[in-house]
Design an enzyme around this catalytic site. Structure first.
Site, PDB file in Angstrom:
ATOM      1  N   PRO A   9       0.804  -1.228   0.000  1.00 16.99           N
ATOM      2  CG  PRO A   9      -0.377  -1.307   2.017  1.00 16.99           C
ATOM      3  CD  PRO A   9       0.458  -2.128   1.099  1.00 16.99           C
ATOM      4  CG  ASN A  10      -0.257   4.376   1.314  1.00 16.28           C
ATOM      5  OD1 ASN A  10      -1.200   4.945   0.769  1.00 16.28           O
ATOM      6  ND2 ASN A  10      -0.347   3.861   2.516  1.00 16.28           N
ATOM      7  NE  ARG A  17       3.995   6.646   1.815  1.00 13.71           N
ATOM      8  CZ  ARG A  17       4.272   5.412   2.183  1.00 13.71           C
ATOM      9  NH1 ARG A  17       4.678   4.535   1.289  1.00 13.71           N
ATOM     10  NH2 ARG A  17       4.145   5.058   3.433  1.00 13.71           N
ATOM     11  CE1 TYR A  22       9.015   5.149   3.186  1.00 11.15           C
ATOM     12  CE2 TYR A  22       7.453   6.973   3.122  1.00 11.15           C
ATOM     13  CZ  TYR A  22       7.944   5.842   3.741  1.00 11.15           C
ATOM     14  OH  TYR A  22       7.383   5.388   4.910  1.00 11.15           O
ATOM     15  CG  ASN A  73       8.588  -1.811   0.133  1.00  9.01           C
ATOM     16  OD1 ASN A  73       8.112  -1.981   1.259  1.00  9.01           O
ATOM     17  ND2 ASN A  73       9.110  -0.657  -0.252  1.00  9.01           N
ATOM     18  CB  ALA A  76       1.883   0.363   6.394  1.00  7.32           C
ATOM     19  CD  GLU A  97      10.850  -7.438   5.272  1.00  6.90           C
ATOM     20  OE1 GLU A  97      11.092  -8.556   5.793  1.00  6.90           O
ATOM     21  OE2 GLU A  97      10.444  -6.458   5.910  1.00  6.90           O
ATOM     22  CG  HIS A  99      11.520  -2.179   4.155  1.00  3.65           C
ATOM     23  ND1 HIS A  99      10.157  -2.135   4.136  1.00  3.65           N
ATOM     24  CD2 HIS A  99      11.855  -3.355   4.733  1.00  3.65           C
ATOM     25  CE1 HIS A  99       9.679  -3.243   4.682  1.00  3.65           C
ATOM     26  NE2 HIS A  99      10.687  -4.001   5.053  1.00  3.65           N
ATOM     27  NE  ARG A 106      10.586   5.976   8.572  1.00  2.00           N
ATOM     28  CZ  ARG A 106       9.586   5.876   7.701  1.00  2.00           C
ATOM     29  NH1 ARG A 106       9.602   4.914   6.786  1.00  2.00           N
ATOM     30  NH2 ARG A 106       8.586   6.724   7.739  1.00  2.00           N
TER      31      ARG A 106
HETATM   32  C1  DQA Z   1       8.444   1.132   3.695  1.00  2.00           C
HETATM   33  C2  DQA Z   1       8.510   1.349   5.206  1.00  2.00           C
HETATM   34  C3  DQA Z   1       7.142   1.168   5.837  1.00  2.00           C
HETATM   35  O1  DQA Z   1       7.220   1.396   7.246  1.00  2.00           O
HETATM   36  C4  DQA Z   1       6.160   2.148   5.247  1.00  2.00           C
HETATM   37  O2  DQA Z   1       4.867   1.944   5.800  1.00  2.00           O
HETATM   38  C5  DQA Z   1       6.113   2.101   3.763  1.00  2.00           C
HETATM   39  C6  DQA Z   1       7.378   2.015   3.041  1.00  2.00           C
HETATM   40  C7  DQA Z   1       9.784   1.470   2.998  1.00  2.00           C
HETATM   41  O3  DQA Z   1       9.938   1.058   1.861  1.00  2.00           O
HETATM   42  O4  DQA Z   1      10.629   2.148   3.582  1.00  2.00           O
HETATM   43  O5  DQA Z   1       5.070   2.213   3.149  1.00  2.00           O
HETATM   44  O6  DQA Z   1       8.156  -0.232   3.439  1.00  2.00           O
END
Ligand code: DQA
Length: 147
Positions: A9-10, A17, A22, A73, A76, A97, A99, A106
């Site tokens: 998501p997002n 964003r 990011y 990835n 959240a 995985e 990020h 964080r």
């Molecule tokens: C994320 C880190 C997560 O905590 C966050 O909710 C994201 C992006 C990252 O790529 O740094 O959506 O996965």
């Protein structure tokens, strides 16, 4: 070799964003850079972004027997996505995985990943390059397994 790339998501909002966290690179651009590296590595990518956990679960189920590895990835969902975590073990293929941000530097709630224990490993904190490194490491691990 076919790799499933999942974006949670997002992540479709990358570029707009919180670029200070990011980065300014859009998801389309990350996918283009991944595709270019995949071509060099000789593997095929199947890419899926979804904002709903159920959509990602559906996609993983549809890939059973079709993909050799998963690059994810989870956004959240990293921190609470247990139905996606359960789905990801069904194909029985290696998972990496990634990020963009360093989740360990964080907020405390971001510092736990429900996927870490089912992944071969994790790459975080390198912005879009986390994806490239994750792909390279996943493909290397798959090539090692193939002998
Ligand atoms: C994320 C880190 C997560 O905590 C966050 O909710 C994201 C992006 C990252 O790529 O740094 O959506 O996965």
């Amino acid at each position: 070799m076919r790799i499933l790339v999942l974006h949670g998501p997002n992540l479709n909002m990358l570029g707009q964003r919180q670029p200070e966290i990011y980065g300014a690179v859009t998801l389309d651009e990350i996918d283009r850079r991944l595709a270019a590296r995949a071509a060099e590595l000789g593997c095929e990518l199947a890419v899926c972004q979804a904002n709903g956990e159920g959509q990602l679960v559906d996609r993983v189920q549809a890939e059973v027997g079709r993909c050799d590895g998963i690059l994810i990835n989870p956004g959240a969902l990293t921190h609470y996505g247990l139905s996606l975590r359960d789905a990801l073990v069904i194909p029985g293929v290696p998972i990496v995985e990634v990020h963009l941000s360093n989740i360990y530097a964080r907020e405390p709630w971001r510092q736990h990943s429900v996927f870490a224990a089912i992944a071969l490993g994790q790459v975080c904190g390198f912005g879009w390059r986390s994806y490239i490194a994750g792909l390279e490491l996943l493909v290397a691990a798959l090539k090692d397994r193939a002998g």
